[in-house]
Scaffold this motif. Structure first.
Motif, PDB file in Angstrom:
ATOM      1  N   GLY A 224       0.786  -1.232   0.000  1.00 48.40           N
ATOM      2  CA  GLY A 224       0.000   0.000   0.000  1.00 48.40           C
ATOM      3  C   GLY A 224       0.815   1.277   0.000  1.00 48.40           C
ATOM      4  O   GLY A 224       0.266   2.362   0.213  1.00 48.40           O
ATOM      5  N   PHE A 225       2.133   1.180  -0.267  1.00 47.82           N
ATOM      6  CA  PHE A 225       2.981   2.374  -0.275  1.00 47.82           C
ATOM      7  C   PHE A 225       2.675   3.256  -1.489  1.00 47.82           C
ATOM      8  O   PHE A 225       2.423   2.753  -2.592  1.00 47.82           O
ATOM      9  CB  PHE A 225       4.464   1.987  -0.334  1.00 47.82           C
ATOM     10  N   LYS A 226       2.748   4.551  -1.284  1.00 49.00           N
ATOM     11  CA  LYS A 226       2.711   5.483  -2.414  1.00 49.00           C
ATOM     12  C   LYS A 226       4.037   5.450  -3.164  1.00 49.00           C
ATOM     13  O   LYS A 226       4.076   5.644  -4.374  1.00 49.00           O
ATOM     14  CB  LYS A 226       2.420   6.900  -1.910  1.00 49.00           C
ATOM     15  N   ASP A 227       5.139   5.234  -2.423  1.00 52.54           N
ATOM     16  CA  ASP A 227       6.468   5.184  -3.021  1.00 52.54           C
ATOM     17  C   ASP A 227       7.246   4.050  -2.370  1.00 52.54           C
ATOM     18  O   ASP A 227       7.934   4.239  -1.374  1.00 52.54           O
ATOM     19  CB  ASP A 227       7.187   6.527  -2.825  1.00 52.54           C
ATOM     20  N   ALA A 228       7.134   2.860  -2.948  1.00 56.95           N
ATOM     21  CA  ALA A 228       7.794   1.689  -2.369  1.00 56.95           C
ATOM     22  C   ALA A 228       9.309   1.803  -2.455  1.00 56.95           C
ATOM     23  O   ALA A 228      10.022   1.325  -1.572  1.00 56.95           O
ATOM     24  CB  ALA A 228       7.319   0.425  -3.072  1.00 56.95           C
ATOM     25  N   ALA A 229       9.818   2.447  -3.516  1.00 55.41           N
ATOM     26  CA  ALA A 229      11.267   2.589  -3.666  1.00 55.41           C
ATOM     27  C   ALA A 229      11.850   3.428  -2.534  1.00 55.41           C
ATOM     28  O   ALA A 229      12.945   3.141  -2.027  1.00 55.41           O
ATOM     29  CB  ALA A 229      11.594   3.220  -5.016  1.00 55.41           C
ATOM     30  N   ASP A 230      11.131   4.448  -2.101  1.00 54.27           N
ATOM     31  CA  ASP A 230      11.584   5.272  -0.975  1.00 54.27           C
ATOM     32  C   ASP A 230      11.626   4.440   0.301  1.00 54.27           C
ATOM     33  O   ASP A 230      12.554   4.571   1.108  1.00 54.27           O
ATOM     34  CB  ASP A 230      10.640   6.462  -0.787  1.00 54.27           C
ATOM     35  N   ALA A 231      10.635   3.570   0.489  1.00 53.37           N
ATOM     36  CA  ALA A 231      10.602   2.721   1.681  1.00 53.37           C
ATOM     37  C   ALA A 231      11.787   1.764   1.692  1.00 53.37           C
ATOM     38  O   ALA A 231      12.431   1.575   2.731  1.00 53.37           O
ATOM     39  CB  ALA A 231       9.285   1.950   1.725  1.00 53.37           C
ATOM     40  N   VAL A 232      12.096   1.169   0.545  1.00 53.23           N
ATOM     41  CA  VAL A 232      13.239   0.266   0.455  1.00 53.23           C
ATOM     42  C   VAL A 232      14.528   1.012   0.742  1.00 53.23           C
ATOM     43  O   VAL A 232      15.401   0.526   1.477  1.00 53.23           O
ATOM     44  CB  VAL A 232      13.289  -0.411  -0.924  1.00 53.23           C
ATOM     45  N   GLY A 233      14.668   2.200   0.181  1.00 60.14           N
ATOM     46  CA  GLY A 233      15.864   2.996   0.417  1.00 60.14           C
ATOM     47  C   GLY A 233      16.050   3.345   1.883  1.00 60.14           C
ATOM     48  O   GLY A 233      17.177   3.326   2.400  1.00 60.14           O
ATOM     49  N   ALA A 234      14.942   3.662   2.560  1.00 58.86           N
ATOM     50  CA  ALA A 234      15.017   4.004   3.980  1.00 58.86           C
ATOM     51  C   ALA A 234      15.485   2.799   4.796  1.00 58.86           C
ATOM     52  O   ALA A 234      16.288   2.938   5.729  1.00 58.86           O
ATOM     53  CB  ALA A 234      13.655   4.479   4.474  1.00 58.86           C
ATOM     54  N   LEU A 235      15.007   1.616   4.459  1.00 53.06           N
ATOM     55  CA  LEU A 235      15.424   0.405   5.180  1.00 53.06           C
ATOM     56  C   LEU A 235      16.907   0.127   4.951  1.00 53.06           C
ATOM     57  O   LEU A 235      17.649  -0.165   5.899  1.00 53.06           O
ATOM     58  CB  LEU A 235      14.596  -0.794   4.721  1.00 53.06           C
ATOM     59  N   ARG A 236      17.342   0.201   3.725  1.00 58.47           N
ATOM     60  CA  ARG A 236      18.741  -0.102   3.419  1.00 58.47           C
ATOM     61  C   ARG A 236      19.694   0.904   4.057  1.00 58.47           C
ATOM     62  O   ARG A 236      20.831   0.559   4.408  1.00 58.47           O
ATOM     63  CB  ARG A 236      18.936  -0.136   1.905  1.00 58.47           C
ATOM     64  N   ALA A 237      19.228   2.130   4.236  1.00 57.94           N
ATOM     65  CA  ALA A 237      20.083   3.159   4.830  1.00 57.94           C
ATOM     66  C   ALA A 237      20.143   3.056   6.346  1.00 57.94           C
ATOM     67  O   ALA A 237      21.161   3.404   6.956  1.00 57.94           O
ATOM     68  CB  ALA A 237      19.579   4.548   4.433  1.00 57.94           C
ATOM     69  N   ALA A 238      19.076   2.561   6.970  1.00 59.26           N
ATOM     70  CA  ALA A 238      18.979   2.644   8.424  1.00 59.26           C
ATOM     71  C   ALA A 238      19.223   1.323   9.147  1.00 59.26           C
ATOM     72  O   ALA A 238      19.703   1.315  10.281  1.00 59.26           O
ATOM     73  CB  ALA A 238      17.600   3.185   8.825  1.00 59.26           C
ATOM     74  N   LEU A 239      18.905   0.192   8.525  1.00 58.60           N
ATOM     75  CA  LEU A 239      19.041  -1.087   9.222  1.00 58.60           C
ATOM     76  C   LEU A 239      20.502  -1.531   9.263  1.00 58.60           C
ATOM     77  O   LEU A 239      21.310  -1.114   8.430  1.00 58.60           O
ATOM     78  CB  LEU A 239      18.182  -2.155   8.536  1.00 58.60           C
ATOM     79  N   PRO A 240      20.850  -2.385  10.229  1.00 58.89           N
ATOM     80  CA  PRO A 240      22.243  -2.848  10.355  1.00 58.89           C
ATOM     81  C   PRO A 240      22.752  -3.457   9.053  1.00 58.89           C
ATOM     82  O   PRO A 240      22.034  -4.192   8.370  1.00 58.89           O
ATOM     83  CB  PRO A 240      22.158  -3.897  11.472  1.00 58.89           C
ATOM     84  N   ASP A 241      23.983  -3.153   8.720  1.00 63.45           N
ATOM     85  CA  ASP A 241      24.588  -3.629   7.480  1.00 63.45           C
ATOM     86  C   ASP A 241      25.160  -5.032   7.700  1.00 63.45           C
ATOM     87  O   ASP A 241      26.331  -5.206   8.034  1.00 63.45           O
ATOM     88  CB  ASP A 241      25.683  -2.658   7.024  1.00 63.45           C
ATOM     89  N   THR A 242      24.316  -6.040   7.529  1.00 62.20           N
ATOM     90  CA  THR A 242      24.741  -7.431   7.676  1.00 62.20           C
ATOM     91  C   THR A 242      24.180  -8.215   6.493  1.00 62.20           C
ATOM     92  O   THR A 242      23.171  -7.809   5.886  1.00 62.20           O
ATOM     93  CB  THR A 242      24.235  -8.076   8.974  1.00 62.20           C
ATOM     94  N   PRO A 243      24.789  -9.363   6.159  1.00 68.66           N
ATOM     95  CA  PRO A 243      24.266 -10.201   5.070  1.00 68.66           C
ATOM     96  C   PRO A 243      23.079 -11.059   5.479  1.00 68.66           C
ATOM     97  O   PRO A 243      22.600 -11.859   4.666  1.00 68.66           O
ATOM     98  CB  PRO A 243      25.478 -11.068   4.714  1.00 68.66           C
ATOM     99  N   ARG A 244      22.595 -10.886   6.700  1.00 67.00           N
ATOM    100  CA  ARG A 244      21.545 -11.771   7.191  1.00 67.00           C
ATOM    101  C   ARG A 244      20.138 -11.313   6.813  1.00 67.00           C
ATOM    102  O   ARG A 244      19.160 -11.990   7.122  1.00 67.00           O
ATOM    103  CB  ARG A 244      21.675 -11.921   8.712  1.00 67.00           C
ATOM    104  N   TRP A 245      20.019 -10.164   6.166  1.00 67.87           N
ATOM    105  CA  TRP A 245      18.697  -9.717   5.730  1.00 67.87           C
ATOM    106  C   TRP A 245      18.791  -9.082   4.347  1.00 67.87           C
ATOM    107  O   TRP A 245      19.853  -8.650   3.900  1.00 67.87           O
ATOM    108  CB  TRP A 245      18.086  -8.731   6.735  1.00 67.87           C
ATOM    109  N   ALA A 246      17.644  -9.028   3.688  1.00 70.46           N
ATOM    110  CA  ALA A 246      17.542  -8.397   2.376  1.00 70.46           C
ATOM    111  C   ALA A 246      16.113  -7.914   2.199  1.00 70.46           C
ATOM    112  O   ALA A 246      15.185  -8.410   2.844  1.00 70.46           O
ATOM    113  CB  ALA A 246      17.932  -9.364   1.266  1.00 70.46           C
TER     114      ALA A 246
END
Length: 294
Positions: A224-246
């Protein structure tokens, strides 16, 4: 008959104790917006499934928080649990649980359990499905089915966190089988269909192309996002940088996956992602359910 026949599969109460045993419980919830407030307008139950009274920690105009209660605390052989929730137009419900769900070892006859979740959200409705984690004991056998039906501009965010075995107690998930099915539709059109067998004896369970030996997994979804790409970018920028999630977006469904060995890490990741996504999805800051803090 005046004597007890041990060959009979039923007791006087009607419960079976052979390999066809089945103890069913169900809970049916319905939420509607009335006078600017989301109200729990229906709560039908059979067996040991209940809800506490609705809470409004975000104010009467905010989400209706409801805790789904299963007093036994877990599923054993023969249990069959069904939880359904319907969100009407304009209503906003947040459903969670007070504790982890436990999937216990199958009995000597290997009888399976079943857990079905049916969620539907009308055009303009919002549902947050945020149960606490599920712990699968070694030898557990059963099937989980989750069906989410969205309509029009419905919005939905949810997660499923699964811990396999109890490695800290030297009790790994070394036997048994759990089959998971996810189905998410929009106006009847499938957006996300998935089937995942969790079988420690299958090569997929330890192969790097599959489970990779991970003992904890999590899936978070949001639609239901208006801008899903923005949501993905926010997650990639803020969540811990580990290979255990994508994270990715397919057919309008944002999917975040975790594979690792730490329940606390998986929970923290999902909770942080929820905090980042909720304002973008429903224009409300995340408000932690009180039950998570007890």
């Amino acid at each position: 008959m005046t004597h007890c026949d041990s060959a009979l599969p039923f007791t006087d109460s009607g419960h079976r104790f052979d390999d066809q045993r089945r103890w069913a419980a169900s809970l049916g919830l319905r939420f509607a917006r009335r006078d600017g407030v989301t109200r729990l307008t229906q709560a039908r139950h059979q067996g040991p499934l209940r809800v506490q009274r609705p809470f409004y920690p975000e104010g009467r105009a905010g989400a209706c928080h409801v805790y789904v209660l299963h007093p036994p605390g877990g599923l054993v052989s023969g249990d069959a649990l069904t939880v359904s929730a319907h969100i009407e137009r304009g209503a906003h419900a947040l459903l969670t649980t007070p504790a982890a769900n436990k999937l216990y070892k199958a009995d000597s006859q290997g009888v399976a359990w079943a857990q079905h979740t049916e969620l539907s959200v009308e055009d303009g409705g919002v549902l947050e499905w945020l149960p606490q984690e599920t712990i699968a004991f070694d030898g557990s056998r059963g099937e989980q089915r989750t069906h989410i039906a969205l309509f029009g501009a419905a919005r939905c965010l949810g997660w499923e966190i699964m811990a396999l075995g109890r490695p800290a107690s030297a009790l790994p998930f070394a036997s048994g089988r759990i089959e998971q099915h996810f189905r998410l539709t929009l106006d009847g059109r499938p957006l996300w269909l998935e089937r995942q067998p969790l079988d420690p004896l299958h090569p997929r369970f330890i192969g790097r192309w599959g489970q990779g030996g991970a003992t904890v997994q999590a899936t978070l979804w949001a639609v239901g996002f208006k801008d899903a790409a923005d949501a993905v970018g926010a997650l990639r920028a803020a969540l811990p940088d580990t290979p255990r999630w994508a994270v990715t977006v397919r057919q309008g469904v944002l999917l975040l996956r975790y594979l690792g060995h730490c329940r606390n890490e998986a929970w923290a990741l999902c909770e942080q992602a929820w905090g980042l996504l909720r304002p973008r999805l429903i224009e409300c800051e995340a408000h932690t359910p009180r039950i998570w803090l007890t």
